[in-house]
Design a protein around this motif. Structure first.
Motif, PDB file in Angstrom:
ATOM      1  N   VAL A 114      64.787  68.668 -50.420  1.00  0.00           N
ATOM      2  CA  VAL A 114      63.224  68.905 -50.963  1.00  0.00           C
ATOM      3  C   VAL A 114      62.894  70.306 -50.671  1.00  0.00           C
ATOM      4  N   GLU A 115      62.912  70.867 -49.381  1.00  0.00           N
ATOM      5  CA  GLU A 115      62.455  72.108 -49.315  1.00  0.00           C
ATOM      6  C   GLU A 115      63.175  73.169 -50.256  1.00  0.00           C
ATOM      7  N   GLN A 116      64.308  73.142 -50.575  1.00  0.00           N
ATOM      8  CA  GLN A 116      65.043  73.861 -51.486  1.00  0.00           C
ATOM      9  C   GLN A 116      64.252  73.888 -52.903  1.00  0.00           C
ATOM     10  N   ILE A 117      63.781  72.569 -53.304  1.00  0.00           N
ATOM     11  CA  ILE A 117      63.181  72.544 -54.543  1.00  0.00           C
ATOM     12  C   ILE A 117      61.882  73.129 -54.700  1.00  0.00           C
ATOM     13  N   VAL A 118      61.055  72.981 -54.031  1.00  0.00           N
ATOM     14  CA  VAL A 118      59.777  73.467 -53.818  1.00  0.00           C
ATOM     15  C   VAL A 118      59.853  75.176 -53.550  1.00  0.00           C
TER      16      VAL A 118
ATOM     17  N   ASN B 170      44.611  79.403 -52.380  1.00  0.00           N
ATOM     18  CA  ASN B 170      43.112  79.259 -52.326  1.00  0.00           C
ATOM     19  C   ASN B 170      42.902  78.425 -53.484  1.00  0.00           C
ATOM     20  N   HIS B 171      43.807  77.287 -53.799  1.00  0.00           N
ATOM     21  CA  HIS B 171      43.622  76.301 -54.720  1.00  0.00           C
ATOM     22  C   HIS B 171      43.325  75.099 -53.962  1.00  0.00           C
ATOM     23  N   PRO B 172      42.724  74.126 -54.674  1.00  0.00           N
ATOM     24  CA  PRO B 172      42.329  72.884 -53.830  1.00  0.00           C
ATOM     25  C   PRO B 172      43.484  71.945 -53.707  1.00  0.00           C
ATOM     26  N   PRO B 173      43.612  71.030 -52.912  1.00  0.00           N
ATOM     27  CA  PRO B 173      44.720  70.301 -52.511  1.00  0.00           C
ATOM     28  C   PRO B 173      44.799  69.117 -53.577  1.00  0.00           C
ATOM     29  N   LEU B 174      46.130  68.744 -53.952  1.00  0.00           N
ATOM     30  CA  LEU B 174      46.586  67.660 -55.016  1.00  0.00           C
ATOM     31  C   LEU B 174      46.000  66.303 -54.372  1.00  0.00           C
ATOM     32  N   VAL B 175      45.672  65.293 -55.174  1.00  0.00           N
ATOM     33  CA  VAL B 175      45.447  64.110 -54.383  1.00  0.00           C
ATOM     34  C   VAL B 175      46.776  63.157 -54.753  1.00  0.00           C
ATOM     35  N   TRP B 176      47.057  62.422 -53.885  1.00  0.00           N
ATOM     36  CA  TRP B 176      48.353  61.612 -54.217  1.00  0.00           C
ATOM     37  C   TRP B 176      47.703  60.478 -55.054  1.00  0.00           C
ATOM     38  N   SER B 177      48.787  60.035 -55.960  1.00  0.00           N
ATOM     39  CA  SER B 177      48.437  58.892 -57.107  1.00  0.00           C
ATOM     40  C   SER B 177      49.821  57.947 -56.833  1.00  0.00           C
ATOM     41  N   GLU B 178      49.578  56.914 -56.258  1.00  0.00           N
ATOM     42  CA  GLU B 178      50.679  55.974 -56.384  1.00  0.00           C
ATOM     43  C   GLU B 178      50.924  55.315 -57.667  1.00  0.00           C
ATOM     44  N   ARG B 179      50.183  55.445 -58.506  1.00  0.00           N
ATOM     45  CA  ARG B 179      50.469  55.210 -60.123  1.00  0.00           C
ATOM     46  C   ARG B 179      51.483  56.226 -60.448  1.00  0.00           C
ATOM     47  N   LEU B 180      51.031  57.454 -60.327  1.00  0.00           N
ATOM     48  CA  LEU B 180      51.848  58.510 -61.032  1.00  0.00           C
ATOM     49  C   LEU B 180      53.265  58.521 -60.306  1.00  0.00           C
TER      50      LEU B 180
ATOM     51  N   PHE C 234      49.992  76.292 -60.126  1.00  0.00           N
ATOM     52  CA  PHE C 234      48.824  76.890 -59.428  1.00  0.00           C
ATOM     53  C   PHE C 234      47.882  77.110 -60.433  1.00  0.00           C
ATOM     54  N   GLU C 235      48.030  77.503 -61.979  1.00  0.00           N
ATOM     55  CA  GLU C 235      46.993  77.805 -62.769  1.00  0.00           C
ATOM     56  C   GLU C 235      46.695  76.370 -63.633  1.00  0.00           C
ATOM     57  N   ASN C 236      47.358  75.471 -63.615  1.00  0.00           N
ATOM     58  CA  ASN C 236      46.938  74.423 -64.592  1.00  0.00           C
ATOM     59  C   ASN C 236      45.652  73.641 -63.618  1.00  0.00           C
ATOM     60  N   ALA C 237      44.868  73.128 -64.230  1.00  0.00           N
ATOM     61  CA  ALA C 237      43.692  72.518 -63.402  1.00  0.00           C
ATOM     62  C   ALA C 237      43.984  71.096 -63.065  1.00  0.00           C
ATOM     63  N   TRP C 238      45.120  70.830 -62.347  1.00  0.00           N
ATOM     64  CA  TRP C 238      45.847  69.566 -61.956  1.00  0.00           C
ATOM     65  C   TRP C 238      44.779  69.007 -60.703  1.00  0.00           C
TER      66      TRP C 238
ATOM     67  N   LEU D  19      54.410  70.102 -48.758  1.00  0.00           N
ATOM     68  CA  LEU D  19      54.720  71.473 -48.891  1.00  0.00           C
ATOM     69  C   LEU D  19      53.931  72.025 -50.053  1.00  0.00           C
ATOM     70  N   LEU D  20      53.886  71.209 -50.989  1.00  0.00           N
ATOM     71  CA  LEU D  20      53.338  71.949 -52.280  1.00  0.00           C
ATOM     72  C   LEU D  20      51.803  72.156 -52.055  1.00  0.00           C
ATOM     73  N   ASN D  21      50.978  71.333 -51.359  1.00  0.00           N
ATOM     74  CA  ASN D  21      49.989  71.484 -51.050  1.00  0.00           C
ATOM     75  C   ASN D  21      49.662  72.655 -50.122  1.00  0.00           C
ATOM     76  N   GLU D  22      50.395  72.671 -49.131  1.00  0.00           N
ATOM     77  CA  GLU D  22      50.426  73.865 -48.059  1.00  0.00           C
ATOM     78  C   GLU D  22      50.362  75.264 -49.123  1.00  0.00           C
ATOM     79  N   ALA D  23      51.336  75.273 -50.114  1.00  0.00           N
ATOM     80  CA  ALA D  23      51.229  76.441 -50.845  1.00  0.00           C
ATOM     81  C   ALA D  23      50.094  76.645 -51.658  1.00  0.00           C
ATOM     82  N   ARG D  24      49.600  75.774 -52.254  1.00  0.00           N
ATOM     83  CA  ARG D  24      48.431  75.756 -52.909  1.00  0.00           C
ATOM     84  C   ARG D  24      47.143  76.125 -51.888  1.00  0.00           C
ATOM     85  N   LYS D  25      46.992  75.714 -50.769  1.00  0.00           N
ATOM     86  CA  LYS D  25      46.177  76.006 -49.766  1.00  0.00           C
ATOM     87  C   LYS D  25      46.144  77.767 -49.639  1.00  0.00           C
TER      88      LYS D  25
END
Length: 210
Positions: free
Chosen positions: A164-168, A98-108, A182-186, A89-95
């Motif tokens: 989940v949807e409520q939080i996002v 016009n922000h690049p999608p975040l990459v999933w990190s299992e460590r994080l 969106f503004e931080n270069a995550w 959901l968050l990556n859809e919103a970033r798209k």
């Protein structure tokens, strides 16, 4: 009730960011009162950009693992599905913005899951890791060698059909949260969810930029 606490993103000026965090206590209290009067929903959110480091400073390689996205522990499939739903959901919103999608990190994700578990087990709601640890220490111990900034969002709710949807949606409808997401270069993120026996829902999302 909605409770909001945010640390402004300040690269390489962590002490100033900490100072500003305390400056917003009074406005935050006003927000709490206003939202308590007009919303009345059991929903809490907090956010923080926790640490900034010098990219030239070496980090210990002792804890590096071969596969950064290999799960460190067995996680219930239903919980994983909820975590990935929040991620999508968050990556859809970033798209859309016009922000690049975040990459999933299992460590994080493992760090985020532990934080959600700690909030449930020890009955607290805070961006700070339990036991006085620092988020940066946990990230380094997980094997992440190179990073510039680390951030965290947390949320909790209860009695909601689609938490989940409520939080996002709450994050995206908040000016501060939208700027944070969106503004931080995550570049990477991991999400950890815990659902208690009473039905309370905890979500921790950790962010990282390289």
């Amino acid at each position: 009730m909605i409770y909001t606490e945010i640390m402004p993103h300040k690269r390489n000026i962590f002490n100033i960011a900490m100072h500003k965090r305390f400056q917003i206590k009074i406005p935050a209290l006003i927000l709490v009162i206003l939202f308590t009067l007009f919303c009345g929903t059991a929903f809490e959110v907090r956010a923080q950009t926790e640490h900034t480091r010098d990219p030239q400073k070496p980090v210990s390689e002792e804890n590096e693992t071969k596969n950064p996205n290999e799960p460190t522990e067995k996680v219930d499939e239903n919980i994983v599905a909820l975590e990935k739903k929040a991620f999508d959901l968050l990556n859809e919103a970033r798209k859309k913005e016009n922000h690049p999608p975040l990459v999933w990190s299992e460590r994080l994700a493992a760090i985020a899951r532990q934080h959600s578990k700690d909030m449930d087990k020890h009955s607290f709601f805070s961006i700070e890791p339990f036991g006085g640890r620092k988020l940066s220490d946990l990230v380094v111990e997980s094997g992440v060698k190179k990073w510039l900034n680390i951030g965290r969002l947390i949320a909790t709710n209860a009695g909601i059909d689609d938490p989940v949807e409520q939080i996002v949606n709450r994050w995206l409808s908040s000016k501060e949260r939208r700027l944070y997401v969106f503004e931080n270069a995550w570049s990477e993120t991991g999400i950890g969810i815990v659902i208690t026996e009473s039905g309370r829902f905890y979500l921790t999302q950790d962010f990282l930029s390289k």
